[in-house]
Design a protein around this motif. Structure first.
Motif, PDB file in Angstrom:
ATOM      1  N   HIS A   1      -0.058  33.387 -71.939  1.00 59.82           N
ATOM      2  CA  HIS A   1       0.826  32.215 -71.883  1.00 59.82           C
ATOM      3  C   HIS A   1       1.260  31.881 -70.457  1.00 59.82           C
ATOM      4  N   GLY A   2       0.659  32.546 -69.457  1.00 61.37           N
ATOM      5  CA  GLY A   2       0.967  32.222 -68.062  1.00 61.37           C
ATOM      6  C   GLY A   2       2.340  32.674 -67.624  1.00 61.37           C
ATOM      7  N   LEU A   3       2.868  33.725 -68.266  1.00 62.79           N
ATOM      8  CA  LEU A   3       4.201  34.238 -67.931  1.00 62.79           C
ATOM      9  C   LEU A   3       4.100  35.555 -67.163  1.00 62.79           C
ATOM     10  N   THR A   4       5.193  35.954 -66.528  1.00 61.62           N
ATOM     11  CA  THR A   4       5.263  37.251 -65.843  1.00 61.62           C
ATOM     12  C   THR A   4       6.563  37.944 -66.240  1.00 61.62           C
ATOM     13  N   LYS A   5       6.701  39.193 -65.827  1.00 63.91           N
ATOM     14  CA  LYS A   5       7.936  39.938 -66.123  1.00 63.91           C
ATOM     15  C   LYS A   5       9.141  39.318 -65.419  1.00 63.91           C
ATOM     16  N   GLU A   6       8.854  38.567 -64.349  1.00 61.98           N
ATOM     17  CA  GLU A   6       9.957  37.958 -63.579  1.00 61.98           C
ATOM     18  C   GLU A   6      10.615  36.798 -64.336  1.00 61.98           C
TER      19      GLU A   6
END
Length: 781
Positions: free
Chosen positions: A515-520
């Protein structure tokens, strides 16, 4: 507009796509109402004069002053004839050039004021030279053009006036209306001849180009006809020579592939023999294509190509732990295989069957095994396969014959020792075309598959080095002879702790990436994961859990893209805003101890589940009613429990004649779901005794086991799945058959810590444990 003194009026006839030059005589068909009126007005006059001017745009039906060229030709009407279709055919003769000065009336027809335009002629050598050049180019044009007759030149050549010569030639050329209008508007004769010369030159070049194209097309057609003739000659020659040359290139290509093929000598001899057959088959014969396809299959199959196994136990263990959490028994079995390979350097490929509910990772585990062994991986799905030819292939006598899925998979693998996954082996069926499961017996028998016979290939193929892995949801759907050839490894499902760890280590990173997300910018807290597992999923595997995480990611992406927040944190408190209302209850077996309600444990194809059994007593004559879409086995268990209680009525402080006074209704909720199996016997008996004695059943107790008429508790299967479901439902105490005590070692330690297990041999023990007080105790008087 008022007409000034000395000015003359003439009716105007607008022309579409046509220019009339002075001295030009031609027929016109007139149909427009204003044009017809103009003709009639012209005919009233003794001189029958009319002004002809051309429209700038062909498609305009009712032109205005701006739509008509300013310069036209004064013409005399020589003849007029009305046609049956309403149009008028008129014969006109162009006389002089004229310029329209103004429009006097445009209601009925166009009336215009005009001035005549005299030509400016200059006699001299320049004009003579231009006339000769124009005539010369026009003669060349006539030779190239097929639209004008050669006699046209002789008519034009006799014209001595340069202006008239230009007009006549222009009228014969297929020029655009704008180009002809330019000629008409050019009053200077010398300039008019120069423009005409340029236009003739262009038209001549166009004709020469057309001739070249036509000549090229003709040559191409001649070449095609020549090639066809030569091919026919070649066929005749090849027929005399036995067609050998016709197949030469094709055969040479196949022989080159045969030279480079790694295969046993007898295989090469077989292929060579087939290539010889192909040489002798006529090109026009359909058999040639069949033989060629067969040879290509034999050439593309791996016969001796083998990948080198990576036998490092540490690396294999690392790969398996990276890809999967838990599943210790499966990992141990793979490491054992590698250890034996290291010791012996030769071992027939094992045939493993990974059995378990959907979503527990059977297919992905097979991929991990291939990665750990450094082998090629190939997968075929057997779901819905009902034709034996799907496994063994079609005989070559059939149109469109091809090898079976096993040989197709080997070609795809490209080596003789891949990890070969046969997915959904329990979903095969059979019909009039044969039994595919019977065809798999040879494939999955280590003592037979070294010479597997495919109907299409017709050459024994060695499958002994293949590591076959099969998957199934339910082992009982697999035919016994086929099951006997496999080593079954059960993947029962995951505990909550395992699911939480899988979500953190595998599912969340995977979904964040997709989904194009990161932990940040996206974080899911541990408590939220646990709540998602408990209240939004009820499954043995993690497929729905992954879907739930995917849904959280989508919601987060929407929030981030809209710019509402820069980071989304999912907590147990706000989880419901993302996922909606909770779908399942967790940790509430029953809110209180109830009479006539007992909790059983059931096994399903999707894992274990808890099952409530309710008993209700009604006034009647001992009729036993069973509802809840129960199978035959469960109905028999209910009859056995009923008979046991009748035999023990006095010991249980129950009126021995209860069955003559009361009807008994046993119901298992969720009646739309089919339920069957032998493990509900003691649960039904407990619920019956509770209803008849009025003693409640403990809400924290769940049980599983079959009952005999004498009260013995018989063993059951699927204890691990049932135990995991009890743990999920918040049960504290599990009663199980004594003979299943050995299966407790399969239960995860985290589950054993939360549950109390009591093995029993007789129904008396079950009743004393499950009911809140001893039903056998006598009340003191």
């Amino acid at each position: 507009m008022a007409v000034k003194e000395g000015e003359h009026l003439l009716p105007l006839l607008p022309l579409r796509g046509l220019i009339v030059f002075p001295t030009m005589v031609l027929h016109l068909d007139v149909g427009r109402e204003k044009s017809v009126q103009a003709l009639e007005k012209a005919m009233v006059d003794d001189e029958n004069m009319i002004l002809l001017a051309t429209q700038k745009e062909l498609q305009i039906e009712v032109p205005t002053e701006e739509d008509i060229y300013e310069i036209g030709t004064i013409a005399k009407i020589r003849q007029m004839l009305k046609l049956p279709n309403g149009t008028i055919r008129v014969l006109v003769e162009g006389l002089k050039r004229a310029r329209i000065k103004g429009y006097a009336n445009t209601d009925d027809c166009y009336f215009v004021t005009y001035e005549e335009l005299p030509e400016r002629e200059e006699e001299g050598l320049d004009t003579d030279a231009l006339m000769r050049a124009v005539l010369d180019h026009f003669e060349q044009y006539l030779r190239l053009s097929k639209k004008l007759s050669p006699e046209t030149y002789s008519v034009v050549a006799d014209i001595g006036e340069p202006g008239r010569l230009a007009d006549v030639i222009a009228s014969h050329l297929p020029l655009k209306v704008a180009d002809k209008q330019t000629i008409l508007e050019t009053l200077d004769v010398q300039a008019r001849l120069e423009k005409l010369l340029s236009l003739i030159h262009n038209e001549k070049e166009v004709l020469e180009l057309e001739k070249k194209i036509s000549s090229r097309v003709k040559k191409q057609m001649e070449k095609t006809q020549k090639e066809y003739y030569l091919r026919e000659q070649m066929k005749a020659i090849q027929k005399e020579l036995g067609e050998k040359e016709g197949r030469m290139a094709e055969v040479e290509e196949l022989r080159d592939k045969l030279i480079n093929l790694k295969a046993p000598e007898q295989i090469k001899q077989k292929i060579d023999k087939e290539i010889d057959r192909l040489e002798k088959v006529p090109t026009s014969s359909a058999e040639g294509g069949v033989i060629r396809t067969y040879i290509e299959w034999l050439l593309e199959l791996p016969w001796l190509n083998e990948t080198e196994d990576d036998l490092s136990l540490k690396k294999a263990e690392k790969v398996l732990n990276e890809d999967h959490y838990g599943l210790e028994k499966i990992k141990e079995r793979v490491l054992e295989y590698l250890a034996v390979q290291q010791m012996t350097r030769k071992l027939k490929g094992p045939i493993l069957c990974l059995a378990g509910p959907p979503g527990v990772g059977k297919t992905s585990l097979a991929k991990s095994i291939a990665r750990a062994l450094n082998r090629n991986f190939v997968r075929i799905s057997l779901g819905g396969v009902r034709d034996e030819a799907e496994i063994r292939g079609h005989r070559r006598t059939y149109v469109g014959a091809m090898p079976g899925r096993i040989i197709q998979g080997m070609k795809q693998a490209g080596s003789i020792n891949p990890v070969f996954l046969l997915d959904e082996i329990d979903k095969m069926s059979m019909d009039f075309r044969g039994d595919p499961s019977a065809a798999l017996l040879e494939v999955l028998d280590a003592n037979q598959n070294y010479a597997f016979s495919d109907h299409y290939i017709e050459i024994p193929y060695d499958l002994s080095k293949v590591m076959f892995i099969t998957t199934a949801n339910a082992v009982h759907n697999i035919p016994r002879p086929l099951l006997d050839r496999m080593e079954v490894l059960y993947i029962s499902g995951y505990t909550e702790i395992e699911k939480e760890e899988i979500a953190k280590s595998h599912l969340i990173p995977k979904q964040l990436k997709e989904h194009g997300l990161t932990k940040e910018n996206m974080q899911i807290q541990s408590g939220a994961i646990l709540k998602l597992i408990r209240n939004y999923t009820r499954e043995a595997g993690v497929r729905n859990l992954e879907r739930g995480i995917g849904r959280l990611c989508r919601k987060a992406v929407k929030i981030l893209v809209s710019g509402t927040k820069k980071k989304v944190i999912v907590t147990p408190k706000n989880l419901e805003t993302f996922m909606g209302p909770e779908r399942f209850r967790y940790g509430r077996a029953e809110e209180s101890d109830q009479v006539g309600v007992a909790t059983g444990l059931a096994w399903t194809e999707t894992g274990g589940d808890t099952l409530s059994v309710e008993v209700s007593l009604l006034p009647g004559k001992g009729k036993l009613t069973l509802t809840g879409k129960l199978g035959d086995v469960m109905k028999e268990s209910a009859q056995a429990a009923f008979s046991y209680i009748r035999s023990r009525a006095e010991e249980l402080n129950i009126d021995p004649s209860f069955y003559e006074k009361q009807d008994i209704h046993i119901h298992v909720p969720e009646g739309a779901i089919p339920k069957d199996g032998p493990s509900a016997g003691i649960t039904m008996a407990t619920a019956l005794v509770s209803a008849l004695t009025g003693i409640p059943v403990s809400r924290f107790v769940a049980m599983t086991g079959e009952i005999t008429l004498r009260g013995r508790v018989l063993p059951i299967g699927g204890l691990k799945e049932k135990t995991l479901s009890a743990h999920r439902a918040g049960i504290k105490h599990v009663i199980l058959p004594r003979e299943n005590e050995k299966d407790l070692q399969d239960i995860p330690k985290s589950v054993q810590k939360d549950l109390q297990f009591t093995p029993v041999e007789h129904m008396d023990e079950v009743l004393r444990l499950a009911l809140v007080r001893d039903p056998y105790a006598r009340e003191e008087s």
